[in-house]
Write an enzyme that holds these catalytic residues in place. Sequence first.
Site, PDB file in Angstrom:
ATOM      1  N   GLU A  45     -40.181  10.279 -33.177  1.00  0.00           N
ATOM      2  CA  GLU A  45     -41.320   9.908 -32.332  1.00  0.00           C
ATOM      3  C   GLU A  45     -40.897   9.606 -30.893  1.00  0.00           C
ATOM      4  O   GLU A  45     -41.384   8.671 -30.263  1.00  0.00           O
ATOM      5  CB  GLU A  45     -42.085   8.736 -32.949  1.00  0.00           C
ATOM      6  N   GLY A  90     -47.835  17.420 -37.492  1.00  0.00           N
ATOM      7  CA  GLY A  90     -47.125  18.672 -37.261  1.00  0.00           C
ATOM      8  C   GLY A  90     -46.923  18.985 -35.794  1.00  0.00           C
ATOM      9  O   GLY A  90     -47.604  19.861 -35.244  1.00  0.00           O
ATOM     10  N   LEU A  91     -45.985  18.299 -35.158  1.00  0.00           N
ATOM     11  CA  LEU A  91     -45.719  18.494 -33.738  1.00  0.00           C
ATOM     12  C   LEU A  91     -44.427  19.272 -33.496  1.00  0.00           C
ATOM     13  O   LEU A  91     -44.412  20.272 -32.779  1.00  0.00           O
ATOM     14  CB  LEU A  91     -45.655  17.130 -33.040  1.00  0.00           C
ATOM     15  N   GLN A  95     -19.582  -4.939 -40.360  1.00  0.00           N
ATOM     16  CA  GLN A  95     -18.315  -5.533 -39.943  1.00  0.00           C
ATOM     17  C   GLN A  95     -18.121  -6.909 -40.569  1.00  0.00           C
ATOM     18  O   GLN A  95     -17.014  -7.258 -41.006  1.00  0.00           O
ATOM     19  CB  GLN A  95     -18.268  -5.635 -38.414  1.00  0.00           C
ATOM     20  N   HIS A 138     -19.201  -7.832 -43.410  1.00  0.00           N
ATOM     21  CA  HIS A 138     -18.902  -7.616 -44.824  1.00  0.00           C
ATOM     22  C   HIS A 138     -17.531  -6.976 -45.057  1.00  0.00           C
ATOM     23  O   HIS A 138     -17.049  -6.972 -46.198  1.00  0.00           O
ATOM     24  CB  HIS A 138     -19.962  -6.707 -45.466  1.00  0.00           C
ATOM     25  N   GLY A 139     -16.928  -6.414 -44.024  1.00  0.00           N
ATOM     26  CA  GLY A 139     -15.648  -5.749 -44.213  1.00  0.00           C
ATOM     27  C   GLY A 139     -15.781  -4.541 -45.132  1.00  0.00           C
ATOM     28  O   GLY A 139     -16.737  -3.767 -45.034  1.00  0.00           O
ATOM     29  N   THR A 151     -37.109  10.278 -28.628  1.00  0.00           N
ATOM     30  CA  THR A 151     -35.768   9.697 -28.609  1.00  0.00           C
ATOM     31  C   THR A 151     -35.708   8.484 -27.682  1.00  0.00           C
ATOM     32  O   THR A 151     -36.602   8.254 -26.862  1.00  0.00           O
ATOM     33  CB  THR A 151     -34.747  10.728 -28.120  1.00  0.00           C
ATOM     34  N   SER A 152     -34.642   7.725 -27.796  1.00  0.00           N
ATOM     35  CA  SER A 152     -34.450   6.585 -26.895  1.00  0.00           C
ATOM     36  C   SER A 152     -34.429   7.033 -25.439  1.00  0.00           C
ATOM     37  O   SER A 152     -34.912   6.323 -24.550  1.00  0.00           O
ATOM     38  CB  SER A 152     -33.151   5.852 -27.245  1.00  0.00           C
TER      39      SER A 152
END
Length: 385
Positions: free
Chosen positions: A365, A122-123, A338, A340-341, A367-368
């Site tokens: 956890e 719980g942060l 892509q 798989h189209g 962000t980048s």
Amino acid sequence: MLDYIEYEDFRAEVRAKVDEIVAPHAAAVDADDHIPNDVMKAVGELGWFGATAPVEYGGLGWDTVRYAVLVEEVSRASGSVGVLLAVQGSLITYPLQKYGTEEQINEYMPKFASGELLGSFGLTEPGAGSDAGNTKTTAVLDGDEWVINGQKCFITNTKRDWPCVCFATVRTDPEKSKGVRGVSSIIVPPDAPGFNYGRKENKMGLRGSDTSEIFFENCRVPKQNLLGELNEGFKLFMVALDAGRISIGAMALGLGQAALDLAVKHAETRVQFGKPIGTKQAIQWKIAEMATKIRAARFLVYSAGALKDADLPYTTEAAMAKYYAAQVGREVAYDAIQVHGGLGYDKSYPLERIYRDVKLDEIGEGTSEIQKIVISRNILQLKKK
């Protein structure tokens, strides 16, 4: 430090179990927004909820790299089940083992290890995400009880039909109304008066994993439920997040591997202009790039885990693993669609689910962008010294 062949043998054992108990339910877990309790019980019987918990408390006692392989392989089948194990093994059992009192460990560790109890971290609050120092939830000591008031949001593992304990980050020093000082962590059991769930988040991905608001309304818990030292909660949750970033990196890795596997199979079997599309250079180069990224991400994740297991500093490496693996997972899922189209865009195929699921790994956890701050600060400090 890292016997790659040994872990590959271990992976094969885990994958066989995952294909048996998790993979058949993956599509339904996403469509129904729910992990069936039969799946929960099967995971518990294998001991996976307690993968990192000590053996003497009913856990498996696995090292971090084995745990990363577990999260990777489960996520390869279902991101929703994978994130459940990522939270349980890193944000819950690890800080409890590191900071818990003997009484707390005896009370909760066996229940976490068996899966009898889920744990939530719980942060996050409406005004405190990346800025965790802006925590507004308070805990005031009243005799032998903490009285907690406040709100949390985007909290994972809040499964409504399963008992869930919350490790709540709260402000315990009223003189320090903001910043990282004066913050503590308190264990809130599921039956605590004033502990209530709010809205279940309607998420883009990981839909089988319950993510909810939590409200504390004059919530009372015993004084001895303080986890770690008073007003030292920031250190505790940073240590937990370091461990959690390895598991989130492993989760992204598993989702990316699933996307790559699907792309390879499709490239080998889809025939256009009289030949499999895998004979075309455009597809070959995509597969080559995808496979290389996945392998690089795998070694980043495993090396961070090996450093943790060797009791060496790993904060920077965990941030690198989480940042890169999350990016790679998203990129590989995108390229697999892509390849798989139109089929990749169809909900009856798993790729669109993988793409939705993996996006969380660039957000949760830390962000980048936060990972790049952690990495750059630590590297610049090393150069300065």
